[in-house]
Design a protein around this motif. Sequence first.
Motif, PDB file in Angstrom:
ATOM      1  N   GLN A 149       5.822   6.252 -14.895  1.00  0.00           N
ATOM      2  CA  GLN A 149       5.110   7.171 -14.002  1.00  0.00           C
ATOM      3  C   GLN A 149       3.602   6.956 -14.172  1.00  0.00           C
ATOM      4  OE1 GLN A 149       6.862  10.727 -15.655  1.00  0.00           O
ATOM      5  NE2 GLN A 149       8.186  10.975 -13.865  1.00  0.00           N
ATOM      6  N   TYR A 150       2.885   7.027 -13.074  1.00  0.00           N
ATOM      7  CA  TYR A 150       1.433   6.856 -13.154  1.00  0.00           C
ATOM      8  C   TYR A 150       0.748   7.724 -12.104  1.00  0.00           C
ATOM      9  CZ  TYR A 150       1.668   4.047  -8.904  1.00  0.00           C
ATOM     10  OH  TYR A 150       1.878   3.654  -7.610  1.00  0.00           O
TER      11      TYR A 150
ATOM     12  N   ASN B  17       3.434   8.868  -9.274  1.00  0.00           N
ATOM     13  CA  ASN B  17       4.211   7.816  -8.617  1.00  0.00           C
ATOM     14  C   ASN B  17       4.891   7.005  -9.714  1.00  0.00           C
ATOM     15  OD1 ASN B  17       3.238   8.390  -5.959  1.00  0.00           O
ATOM     16  ND2 ASN B  17       1.272   7.545  -6.637  1.00  0.00           N
ATOM     17  N   ILE B  18       5.752   6.093  -9.297  1.00  0.00           N
ATOM     18  CA  ILE B  18       6.424   5.256 -10.299  1.00  0.00           C
ATOM     19  C   ILE B  18       6.232   3.785  -9.942  1.00  0.00           C
ATOM     20  CG2 ILE B  18       8.627   4.652 -11.388  1.00  0.00           C
ATOM     21  CD1 ILE B  18       9.602   7.488 -10.711  1.00  0.00           C
TER      22      ILE B  18
ATOM     23  N   LYS C  84       0.801  -1.224   0.000  1.00  0.00           N
ATOM     24  CA  LYS C  84       0.000   0.000   0.000  1.00  0.00           C
ATOM     25  C   LYS C  84       0.838   1.279   0.000  1.00  0.00           C
ATOM     26  CE  LYS C  84      -4.021  -1.978   2.314  1.00  0.00           C
ATOM     27  NZ  LYS C  84      -4.704  -2.085   3.611  1.00  0.00           N
ATOM     28  N   ASN C  85       1.941   1.257   0.722  1.00  0.00           N
ATOM     29  CA  ASN C  85       2.716   2.493   0.891  1.00  0.00           C
ATOM     30  C   ASN C  85       3.715   2.713  -0.231  1.00  0.00           C
ATOM     31  OD1 ASN C  85       2.524   1.490   4.192  1.00  0.00           O
ATOM     32  ND2 ASN C  85       1.680   3.431   3.499  1.00  0.00           N
ATOM     33  N   GLN C  86       4.008   3.981  -0.453  1.00  0.00           N
ATOM     34  CA  GLN C  86       5.080   4.310  -1.397  1.00  0.00           C
ATOM     35  C   GLN C  86       6.414   4.047  -0.694  1.00  0.00           C
ATOM     36  OE1 GLN C  86       4.529   4.875  -4.471  1.00  0.00           O
ATOM     37  NE2 GLN C  86       2.310   5.230  -4.374  1.00  0.00           N
TER      38      GLN C  86
ATOM     39  N   ILE D 129      -6.343   4.727 -14.216  1.00  0.00           N
ATOM     40  CA  ILE D 129      -4.925   4.914 -13.951  1.00  0.00           C
ATOM     41  C   ILE D 129      -4.343   5.585 -15.191  1.00  0.00           C
ATOM     42  CG2 ILE D 129      -4.091   2.626 -14.758  1.00  0.00           C
ATOM     43  CD1 ILE D 129      -2.324   2.823 -12.075  1.00  0.00           C
ATOM     44  N   LEU D 130      -3.619   6.657 -14.943  1.00  0.00           N
ATOM     45  CA  LEU D 130      -3.035   7.426 -16.048  1.00  0.00           C
ATOM     46  C   LEU D 130      -1.539   7.128 -16.088  1.00  0.00           C
ATOM     47  CD1 LEU D 130      -4.891  10.689 -15.055  1.00  0.00           C
ATOM     48  CD2 LEU D 130      -5.523   9.145 -16.901  1.00  0.00           C
ATOM     49  N   VAL D 131      -1.086   6.655 -17.213  1.00  0.00           N
ATOM     50  CA  VAL D 131       0.315   6.231 -17.336  1.00  0.00           C
ATOM     51  C   VAL D 131       1.082   7.279 -18.143  1.00  0.00           C
ATOM     52  CG1 VAL D 131       1.842   4.409 -18.178  1.00  0.00           C
ATOM     53  CG2 VAL D 131      -0.383   3.813 -17.233  1.00  0.00           C
TER      54      VAL D 131
END
Lengths: 477, 502
Positions: free
Chosen positions: B347-348, B327-328, B282-284, B360-362
């Motif tokens: 990147q998304y 995020n990646i 869940k976490n970055q 989700i945007l890539v």
Amino acid sequence: MKGFCLTLLTCLVWGVAVAQFEKNYVPAPLQDTIPPATLATLKAKLAADKARVAEPSKEVSNYIKELYDKRANFVIDQFNEDYILTDETLSPYLQSVLNNIYAANPALPRETKVYAHRSEAVNAMSYGEGTIAFTLGLLSRMETEAQVAFVLCHELAHYHTHHSDLKAAEVARFLFDPETKKKVKEIEKNEFGQYTRLTKLVGSFGMSITRHGRDKEFEADSLALRYYLNTTYDLQAPVRTLEILDSADVEPFRTNLDLRKHFDFKAYPFKERWLTYAPSNTWHANEDADSLHTHPSCTRRIVAIKRQLLTAQGANRKAIDYGTEQSDAMRRRSEFEIAVSRYHFGNYGRGLFLYLALAERYPENAYVHAMIGQGLYQLYWYQKNHELGKVLSLPDARFEENYDRYLSFVHTLRLMELASLSYYYSSTQRERFGVQEDLLYACWLSSKTEVSQSDPGKIKTEYIANFPQGRYLSKMK
Amino acid sequence: MKKSIFLLCLIGCLWQTATAQTLSKTVTGDVKVRNTGAILQNGQVKGYYTFYNLEKQDRKNNNYMLSVTDENLREINSVNIVRPNSYLLMDASFNGEAFGFLFYDMRERTLEIIGYDRTLKETNKVTKTLKNKYANAMYAYIAQGHEPMQSFLIAVPNKGFMYYGIKEESKSDFEVEFYDNTMKRSWTSFGPDDKFDFETAMEAFQDEQYVGSTIIKRTSVLSSDIDIDLLVQNIGDGKTVFRIPMESTKYKMMLAKVFFDKAKQQFTIFGEYFDKNENVIKNQSQGFIAVVVDMKGKIVSERTNSWTADINKLVAAKDKETFEDTNILFHDFVRTSDGQIFAIGEQYRRGGNPMTGMRILVYNLVVFQFDADFSIKKLHVFEKDKNAFTFPQGFIIASAKMLSYVAKSMNAFDFQFLQTSADKNTFVVNYINYDREKGQKAKNVLGSVIYTPEKVFAVDKLPLTRSSTEYYVYPAKEGYVMVSEYFKKEKRIDNRLEKLNY
């Protein structure tokens, strides 16, 4: 005295012709469309062939006529798609040999015409409607006119015994045979194993056709020898011809190309990495089962011919020299034309290999070097557009080693390396040979690459000044 | 490994022609292509397989044909096999001496591994009944057309094959088996009988002596709290060399790759790291970590590169905004022969909402370059057009990170595959993007980001919009990609190799 002068003249003419290959080459013109007179003859023959069809079943007759139509269209396409050479050298030479055979066999109606065919395959074909095609690949292997004559006798035998017509009738009869129809219906009725049963049915018929075809080859050889023995050509040729055909799979040029010699330039030195060669050891299933061959093994045909020759009349006659120099010139011209044809049909990869092989034999031939420059540019262009696969084969250990090595070399080249080789090769050869039309065009092509230090505009101007009616003008727009 | 399933319903037979680099197959009749894919050996493409359904043999069985080509698309051989009509080919491997094929029977819930020698002569076959519902669910999911999250049959060069599955008599513990070249089982090992009822094993590396597996473990099927172990075993007898948690003294690791240094007899585990109390799904992450362990599994050294202290400062001014907004997701890691490590990601950003559909945007492809001492050296950004993927309505996942994993399993990212050269000097990252260049008609392109022998990056773009009905891109031999196109009207499949330009 007259005979001596003629012989001397012939020697001089062919001597000049042979010398021509050392310095330059002028390719045969390309046949754009079928000549109207040839088309008319083909159509008249087609009508006559169709009129002769007399099968009891109408649908079989119609199908045979349909096959004749397809056969005629195929031959017309061969002309229109530039496969047939209607030049002033190779096809007339073949026709003159054919005329000799007809002259020696006056009972045969003169219904056929022979043409050189732009194919590297070692083959000759009688299409069945009167056209005989003699491939450049086979012509380049012929050592004497007598060998050419025996091949033509073989194709004439196919024609005059109507082998192509008989095959068409056999296919038509099979397709409309009530027994076949019944078997197909049975296959369709039961949804299980349809593919296997259909393949088996078609396969058994195919095998039968192949078996009959192989029998017909023996028949054609036998009849061909009878035609041949009526001529004055020597008696060694039939067996030697079959030996040549037997070695058709062996490349005539087997030495590895000296790639470093060709592609090492002061301004762009050869890279050792380009010579990396690791032939694949992948196993492949034998795709070459003898039972699938349309022609029986040449060894068996040689035995049969030798047996027939033992009883042949005139077996002790003296061989007549039919001008080995002329045959030699035809062989050389065929070798050049095979390379020309490869480029013409867009097979730049194979074409470049053949030109490199020619360059090793004719290092002073400016045309050959020009075509190497042009070929390198074409490979660069196709690679740039991600279409290299259309014009260059992948390496394969089943190829002759020199060709496999060459393919590995070209595939190792990166785009800018190909561009550089194209540019430096053409520039270097231009310095060597000066103004030559094909070379100037090669220089113009390579001047358009990213690595060029030349101005395409200036090269074009120079080309126009030297060749105002030049062959490449339209391509330089 | 991408598997595609063409289902062609046509009439007649199967014709095959090969010209230059193209293998063209005309599929007629009721012949159907069920799957096709690349055959890999040590990460290198050694050929391709195609599994045809030729005909119905009887009420229950079909007559199939398995056709195998070499890496140059030249047919090696083909074999006919009669199997139930619910059969699918799931995986294929070649180890230099033998082929291994893994089949799945959807209806009977069975697996079959068939071994063939180099000539495609059958050596042995192994049948497994998937009594375990989780084991079956995994294959059934792929049979529905989803991307496999792992390979099941791994070639061990010249020695045999590793099979990764699920133990029958367990809730969902892993089963690792090793088969020799004649497909005879040499050894098996299972997940331990402990509190972690859900343990999945995946290949980490193969060597002449050792095989490494990544073990993902959790206590229940829905748990998002996972732990990851590295299991190293002797290839000869399957004896455990060591099994260690993938963590350092301070951190947990996720999405890690294992590199074995034969000369030093050390393993480098490289991936993203998290505080030990954080949830890795869940976490970055906090950044990247490299942990070096010896043959006993003891940590020799560790090195971190944190986002805040090390990585962010390398982001170019022009890329700062995108880096802050996105995020990646890291797809893969590669270690070149000079010891450098490259992390490949995209990147998304999360978009949409559960009512209208989550999206989700890539965005761009990113490559993080690390020195041989594992310190971050450079960030490379390769711009590509934004690609949006919408999840089915009602799909709710709060965590963007978790959403990215699900999106990956649904092929939502542009990244296709990574190919490393045999000498490990170069690599190619391939992606497919819908390219909208100014003044030009938008088209699909295969983008290849190439790390060249000169140790710089080059980008090659290959337009994919051709006249075909469908196309697929597969890994190919070094310096190439394989493009497979299906022409519906002509009932033809063209497979060809395309050389990359750099």
